[in-house]
Design a protein around this motif. Structure first.
Motif, PDB file in Angstrom:
ATOM      1  N   PRO A 271      50.374  39.455  49.266  1.00 28.93           N
ATOM      2  CA  PRO A 271      49.669  38.941  48.095  1.00 28.93           C
ATOM      3  C   PRO A 271      48.975  40.067  47.346  1.00 28.93           C
ATOM      4  O   PRO A 271      48.628  41.090  47.911  1.00 28.93           O
ATOM      5  CB  PRO A 271      48.664  37.946  48.678  1.00 28.93           C
ATOM      6  CG  PRO A 271      48.520  38.303  50.112  1.00 28.93           C
ATOM      7  CD  PRO A 271      49.773  39.003  50.517  1.00 28.93           C
ATOM      8  N   ALA A 272      48.788  39.849  46.063  1.00 23.06           N
ATOM      9  CA  ALA A 272      48.197  40.875  45.195  1.00 23.06           C
ATOM     10  C   ALA A 272      46.757  41.144  45.606  1.00 23.06           C
ATOM     11  O   ALA A 272      45.960  40.220  45.710  1.00 23.06           O
ATOM     12  CB  ALA A 272      48.264  40.422  43.748  1.00 23.06           C
ATOM     13  N   PRO A 273      46.420  42.410  45.865  1.00 18.29           N
ATOM     14  CA  PRO A 273      45.055  42.721  46.280  1.00 18.29           C
ATOM     15  C   PRO A 273      44.016  42.377  45.216  1.00 18.29           C
ATOM     16  O   PRO A 273      42.872  42.099  45.538  1.00 18.29           O
ATOM     17  CB  PRO A 273      45.081  44.226  46.546  1.00 18.29           C
ATOM     18  CG  PRO A 273      46.443  44.714  46.251  1.00 18.29           C
ATOM     19  CD  PRO A 273      47.286  43.560  45.818  1.00 18.29           C
TER      20      PRO A 273
ATOM     21  N   SER B 283      40.692  38.713  40.632  1.00 15.29           N
ATOM     22  CA  SER B 283      40.466  38.932  39.201  1.00 15.29           C
ATOM     23  C   SER B 283      41.268  37.956  38.349  1.00 15.29           C
ATOM     24  O   SER B 283      41.048  37.858  37.144  1.00 15.29           O
ATOM     25  CB  SER B 283      40.787  40.373  38.821  1.00 15.29           C
ATOM     26  OG  SER B 283      42.158  40.629  39.000  1.00 15.29           O
ATOM     27  N   TYR B 284      42.203  37.213  38.971  1.00 19.86           N
ATOM     28  CA  TYR B 284      42.998  36.220  38.253  1.00 19.86           C
ATOM     29  C   TYR B 284      42.529  34.798  38.536  1.00 19.86           C
ATOM     30  O   TYR B 284      43.215  33.840  38.215  1.00 19.86           O
ATOM     31  CB  TYR B 284      44.486  36.353  38.619  1.00 19.86           C
ATOM     32  CG  TYR B 284      45.066  37.675  38.202  1.00 19.86           C
ATOM     33  CD1 TYR B 284      45.274  37.961  36.860  1.00 19.86           C
ATOM     34  CD2 TYR B 284      45.379  38.642  39.141  1.00 19.86           C
ATOM     35  CE1 TYR B 284      45.798  39.178  36.464  1.00 19.86           C
ATOM     36  CE2 TYR B 284      45.903  39.862  38.758  1.00 19.86           C
ATOM     37  CZ  TYR B 284      46.104  40.125  37.424  1.00 19.86           C
ATOM     38  OH  TYR B 284      46.618  41.333  37.029  1.00 19.86           O
ATOM     39  N   ARG B 285      41.364  34.672  39.150  1.00 23.31           N
ATOM     40  CA  ARG B 285      40.794  33.355  39.440  1.00 23.31           C
ATOM     41  C   ARG B 285      39.531  33.175  38.594  1.00 23.31           C
ATOM     42  O   ARG B 285      38.845  34.140  38.290  1.00 23.31           O
ATOM     43  CB  ARG B 285      40.431  33.255  40.920  1.00 23.31           C
ATOM     44  CG  ARG B 285      41.620  33.225  41.836  1.00 23.31           C
ATOM     45  CD  ARG B 285      41.196  32.990  43.293  1.00 23.31           C
ATOM     46  NE  ARG B 285      42.350  32.997  44.153  1.00 23.31           N
ATOM     47  CZ  ARG B 285      42.651  33.970  45.011  1.00 23.31           C
ATOM     48  NH1 ARG B 285      41.861  35.012  45.147  1.00 23.31           N
ATOM     49  NH2 ARG B 285      43.728  33.890  45.748  1.00 23.31           N
ATOM     50  N   PRO B 286      39.223  31.916  38.242  1.00 23.15           N
ATOM     51  CA  PRO B 286      37.974  31.682  37.517  1.00 23.15           C
ATOM     52  C   PRO B 286      36.783  32.167  38.359  1.00 23.15           C
ATOM     53  O   PRO B 286      36.859  32.112  39.586  1.00 23.15           O
ATOM     54  CB  PRO B 286      37.927  30.161  37.346  1.00 23.15           C
ATOM     55  CG  PRO B 286      39.356  29.724  37.489  1.00 23.15           C
ATOM     56  CD  PRO B 286      39.997  30.705  38.428  1.00 23.15           C
ATOM     57  N   PRO B 287      35.770  32.662  37.797  1.00 27.44           N
ATOM     58  CA  PRO B 287      35.462  32.745  36.370  1.00 27.44           C
ATOM     59  C   PRO B 287      35.940  34.043  35.745  1.00 27.44           C
ATOM     60  O   PRO B 287      35.711  34.270  34.560  1.00 27.44           O
ATOM     61  CB  PRO B 287      33.939  32.677  36.355  1.00 27.44           C
ATOM     62  CG  PRO B 287      33.533  33.388  37.612  1.00 27.44           C
ATOM     63  CD  PRO B 287      34.609  33.050  38.617  1.00 27.44           C
ATOM     64  N   HIS B 288      36.634  34.898  36.502  1.00 29.82           N
ATOM     65  CA  HIS B 288      37.037  36.217  35.999  1.00 29.82           C
ATOM     66  C   HIS B 288      38.318  36.178  35.170  1.00 29.82           C
ATOM     67  O   HIS B 288      38.533  37.015  34.297  1.00 29.82           O
ATOM     68  CB  HIS B 288      37.232  37.214  37.163  1.00 29.82           C
ATOM     69  CG  HIS B 288      36.077  37.264  38.075  1.00 29.82           C
ATOM     70  ND1 HIS B 288      34.866  37.821  37.718  1.00 29.82           N
ATOM     71  CD2 HIS B 288      35.915  36.820  39.336  1.00 29.82           C
ATOM     72  CE1 HIS B 288      34.012  37.718  38.709  1.00 29.82           C
ATOM     73  NE2 HIS B 288      34.628  37.116  39.719  1.00 29.82           N
TER      74      HIS B 288
END
Length: 159
Positions: A142-144, A148-153
């Motif tokens: 999985p992407a480290p 950063s691709y999950r809310p709230p970011h």
């Protein structure tokens, strides 16, 4: 008539399945079966487990007829493929058409979702295939940086 004939060995002679596959009404379908039977191309029998059902079986003449349709299809396919400018041109054109005609749904997903991982792996492989020096192993899953691709970011979507 040829479409029905071609479906008989492929759908285990199940009348309902053949009618549904070809979107034929029962009257038209019955007339086609009677025509094939009168030409000696199929034989109609009762289903052994359910006497209310009828089964269509190809006769020797029917098998020859299907084989001749198959030969015509193979020959036509060979002619089409030989007229393509390159071996890859026809499959590439077919892929382009399929892509253009296929509706795309975009939905939010977690970056670690199995569908997202499949999409990322395919994307990484595409990059590795097309960009010199890039190897799919350099792009870990999985992407480290998944957080950063999950809310709230941020957000992650798949198509």
């Amino acid at each position: 008539m040829a479409r029905v004939l071609w479906q008989i060995p492929r759908l285990d002679s199940d009348f309902a399945a053949i009618r549904a596959q070809l979107a034929l009404d029962s009257g038209r379908f019955s007339r086609i079966l009677r025509g094939l039977q009168s030409e000696g191309i199929i034989a109609l029998t009762r289903h052994t487990a359910d006497g209310r059902r009828r089964i269509a079986c190809l006769t020797a003449k029917g098998r020859e007829e299907v084989a001749s349709y198959d030969r015509l299809n193979y020959d036509r396919t060979a002619r089409i493929r030989s007229s393509a400018p390159s071996a890859d041109a026809l499959p590439a054109a077919m892929d382009l058409i399929a892509t253009a005609l296929t509706p795309i749904t975009i939905r939010p997903a977690d970056p670690d979702d199995p569908a997202a991982m499949t999409c990322l792996a395919a994307c990484f492989q595409l990059l590795a295939d097309r960009v010199p020096g890039v190897c799919a192993d350099l792009l870990p899953l999985p992407a480290p940086e998944a957080d950063s691709y999950r809310p709230p970011h941020g957000a992650f979507h798949i198509a």
